[in-house]
Design a protein around this motif. Sequence first.
Motif, short mmCIF file in Angstrom:
data_model
loop_
_atom_site.label_atom_id
_atom_site.label_comp_id
_atom_site.label_asym_id
_atom_site.label_seq_id
_atom_site.Cartn_x
_atom_site.Cartn_y
_atom_site.Cartn_z
N LYS A 224 0.84 -1.21 0.00
CA LYS A 224 0.00 0.00 0.00
C LYS A 224 0.87 1.26 0.00
CE LYS A 224 -3.82 1.97 2.78
NZ LYS A 224 -3.09 2.97 3.59
N LYS A 225 1.97 1.23 0.74
CA LYS A 225 2.88 2.38 0.77
C LYS A 225 3.48 2.65 -0.61
CE LYS A 225 4.29 2.16 5.64
NZ LYS A 225 5.41 1.89 6.56
N GLU A 226 3.85 1.57 -1.32
CA GLU A 226 4.42 1.74 -2.66
C GLU A 226 3.37 2.31 -3.62
OE1 GLU A 226 7.45 1.55 -3.55
OE2 GLU A 226 8.32 0.59 -1.79
N LEU A 227 2.15 1.85 -3.50
CA LEU A 227 1.08 2.36 -4.37
C LEU A 227 0.76 3.82 -4.05
CD1 LEU A 227 -1.01 -0.89 -4.35
CD2 LEU A 227 -0.04 0.19 -6.38
N GLU A 228 0.84 4.18 -2.80
CA GLU A 228 0.66 5.59 -2.43
C GLU A 228 1.80 6.44 -3.01
OE1 GLU A 228 -1.69 4.83 1.82
OE2 GLU A 228 0.50 5.07 1.78
N ALA A 229 3.01 5.86 -3.05
CA ALA A 229 4.14 6.57 -3.65
C ALA A 229 3.93 6.74 -5.16
CB ALA A 229 5.44 5.81 -3.39
N ALA A 230 3.33 5.74 -5.81
CA ALA A 230 3.03 5.86 -7.24
C ALA A 230 2.04 6.99 -7.49
CB ALA A 230 2.47 4.53 -7.76
N VAL A 231 1.01 7.09 -6.64
CA VAL A 231 0.03 8.16 -6.77
C VAL A 231 0.69 9.52 -6.53
CG1 VAL A 231 -2.00 9.19 -5.66
CG2 VAL A 231 -2.00 6.76 -6.27
N GLU A 232 1.62 9.56 -5.59
CA GLU A 232 2.32 10.82 -5.31
C GLU A 232 3.15 11.25 -6.52
OE1 GLU A 232 5.48 12.72 -2.07
OE2 GLU A 232 4.53 10.78 -1.70
N LYS A 233 3.78 10.28 -7.19
CA LYS A 233 4.61 10.61 -8.35
C LYS A 233 3.76 11.01 -9.56
CE LYS A 233 9.11 8.39 -7.85
NZ LYS A 233 9.84 9.62 -8.13
N ALA A 234 2.65 10.32 -9.74
CA ALA A 234 1.80 10.59 -10.91
C ALA A 234 0.34 10.61 -10.46
CB ALA A 234 2.04 9.53 -11.98
N PRO A 235 -0.09 11.70 -9.83
CA PRO A 235 -1.43 11.75 -9.21
C PRO A 235 -2.59 11.70 -10.20
CG PRO A 235 -0.35 13.89 -9.09
CD PRO A 235 0.67 12.93 -9.57
N ASP A 236 -2.34 11.98 -11.46
CA ASP A 236 -3.42 11.98 -12.44
C ASP A 236 -3.47 10.71 -13.27
OD1 ASP A 236 -4.28 14.54 -11.68
OD2 ASP A 236 -2.80 15.50 -12.99
N TRP A 237 -2.57 9.77 -12.98
CA TRP A 237 -2.54 8.55 -13.78
C TRP A 237 -3.55 7.55 -13.23
CZ3 TRP A 237 -0.95 7.95 -18.43
CH2 TRP A 237 -0.79 6.67 -18.96
N PRO A 238 -4.60 7.21 -14.00
CA PRO A 238 -5.69 6.38 -13.47
C PRO A 238 -5.25 5.01 -12.96
CG PRO A 238 -6.31 7.39 -15.57
CD PRO A 238 -4.85 7.65 -15.38
N SER A 275 -18.10 10.66 -14.63
CA SER A 275 -18.36 11.35 -15.90
C SER A 275 -17.16 12.15 -16.39
CB SER A 275 -19.58 12.27 -15.74
OG SER A 275 -19.34 13.23 -14.71
N GLU A 276 -16.29 12.56 -15.48
CA GLU A 276 -15.13 13.36 -15.87
C GLU A 276 -13.87 12.51 -16.06
OE1 GLU A 276 -14.51 16.59 -13.21
OE2 GLU A 276 -16.54 17.41 -13.47
N ALA A 277 -13.95 11.21 -15.82
CA ALA A 277 -12.80 10.33 -16.00
C ALA A 277 -12.56 10.09 -17.48
CB ALA A 277 -13.02 9.00 -15.28
N LYS A 278 -11.34 10.31 -17.93
CA LYS A 278 -11.01 10.16 -19.35
C LYS A 278 -9.71 9.38 -19.52
CE LYS A 278 -13.22 14.50 -20.75
NZ LYS A 278 -13.02 15.83 -21.39
N ALA A 279 -9.61 8.73 -20.66
CA ALA A 279 -8.39 7.98 -20.98
C ALA A 279 -7.24 8.95 -21.20
CB ALA A 279 -8.60 7.13 -22.22
N GLY A 282 -3.34 8.44 -25.84
CA GLY A 282 -2.58 7.29 -26.30
C GLY A 282 -2.87 6.01 -25.56
N TYR A 283 -3.86 6.02 -24.64
CA TYR A 283 -4.15 4.84 -23.83
C TYR A 283 -5.64 4.51 -23.82
CZ TYR A 283 0.65 4.96 -22.21
OH TYR A 283 2.02 4.93 -22.17
N GLU A 284 -6.28 4.61 -24.97
CA GLU A 284 -7.72 4.37 -25.05
C GLU A 284 -8.06 2.91 -24.71
OE1 GLU A 284 -9.19 5.63 -28.82
OE2 GLU A 284 -8.15 7.56 -28.74
N PHE A 285 -7.37 1.98 -25.34
CA PHE A 285 -7.65 0.57 -25.09
C PHE A 285 -7.36 0.22 -23.63
CE2 PHE A 285 -6.12 -3.76 -24.50
CZ PHE A 285 -7.16 -4.50 -25.05
N GLU A 286 -6.20 0.63 -23.14
CA GLU A 286 -5.81 0.30 -21.78
C GLU A 286 -6.78 0.88 -20.75
OE1 GLU A 286 -2.31 0.02 -24.44
OE2 GLU A 286 -3.87 1.51 -24.12
N PHE A 287 -7.25 2.09 -21.00
CA PHE A 287 -8.19 2.72 -20.07
C PHE A 287 -9.47 1.89 -19.97
CE2 PHE A 287 -11.43 5.96 -18.92
CZ PHE A 287 -10.88 6.38 -17.72
#
Length: 302
Positions: A224-238, A275-279, A282-287
């Motif tokens: 969980k700490k590592e995943l929180e660190a990922a969010v801290e590094k890239a907070p907008d990455w879904p 409703s505001e979540a978007k791919a 370049g990551y349409e399929f992955e999203f």
Amino acid sequence: MTTAVADIGLHPFQLIRKRRFWASVSMAALVAMLGLVMAVCSSCQSVPDDVVENRTPDSDDERQQFARIVKEADELYAAQPRNEKRVRLSVQKYAEAVRISSVDHDMLWKGARANCWLAQYLPDKAERAVFAKTGISYSQTLLKLKSDSTEGLFYLAVLSGLLADADRSYGLSAVNLMDESLRKIIDSGKDFEHGGAHRVLGTLLSDPELPGPPTSIGSLRNGKKELEAAVEKAPDWPENHLYLAKAEFLWAAERNKPAIAQQARDRLNKYLLGSEAKAPAGYEFEFGQWQKKAREFLNANP
């Protein structure tokens, strides 16, 4: 492509399904189970360490041919939305390029990435294993050229996990290699794929089917700490929010904290399903794949 290597069958210790179960078994039962695990491990294999044969262009014509093929491969992979047909063609083009030159750093990691996509999304396990091994050979070649290559370490880790998903006999080796490679990236302070090293390591550590020390490296707290660190590094990455939410659901269940479970639901709705979540570009399929997983997590945690 980014990936969290979620729900990958990485480890023969999946014979024992939940980490918290270890605290309740008797010593005799534990010894018996470990004996069974070791019997399974007798068929374990090491992740391949093959590298691509050393090749360099012999002429200007070959150098121009190499540049043309790589450009075609890059364009095939980048075309949106990504699909199996185009990525297969991209992988074929990278293989053609490698036969001309195997010393181009960018070509090797992009070739590893394209193989990684197929190793993750194809339905057939045997095919996935083949593409994982090809991508691993590109990653190993990268690391032979540059031992601290962030791209090489990242794709070696992810592809090792995908190989273990397709063939469980690689599980023990994959876990160790993933842990080592991802920590090297984290310790370097570099970032790749939007907090990718933290995201993949966090997902691995928090896997409820991976036992904790001394048996293995599983740890929901550390994951969980590592995943929180990922969010801290890239907070907008879904994708970071997707797998942090999964860990939060696990944490909420383990610690009886319904507020954390609600936090996970809110996270998924905001970054993946609202409703505001978007791919990301370049990551349409992955999203779309991340959204499917988000719904699965919500359905499992109503």
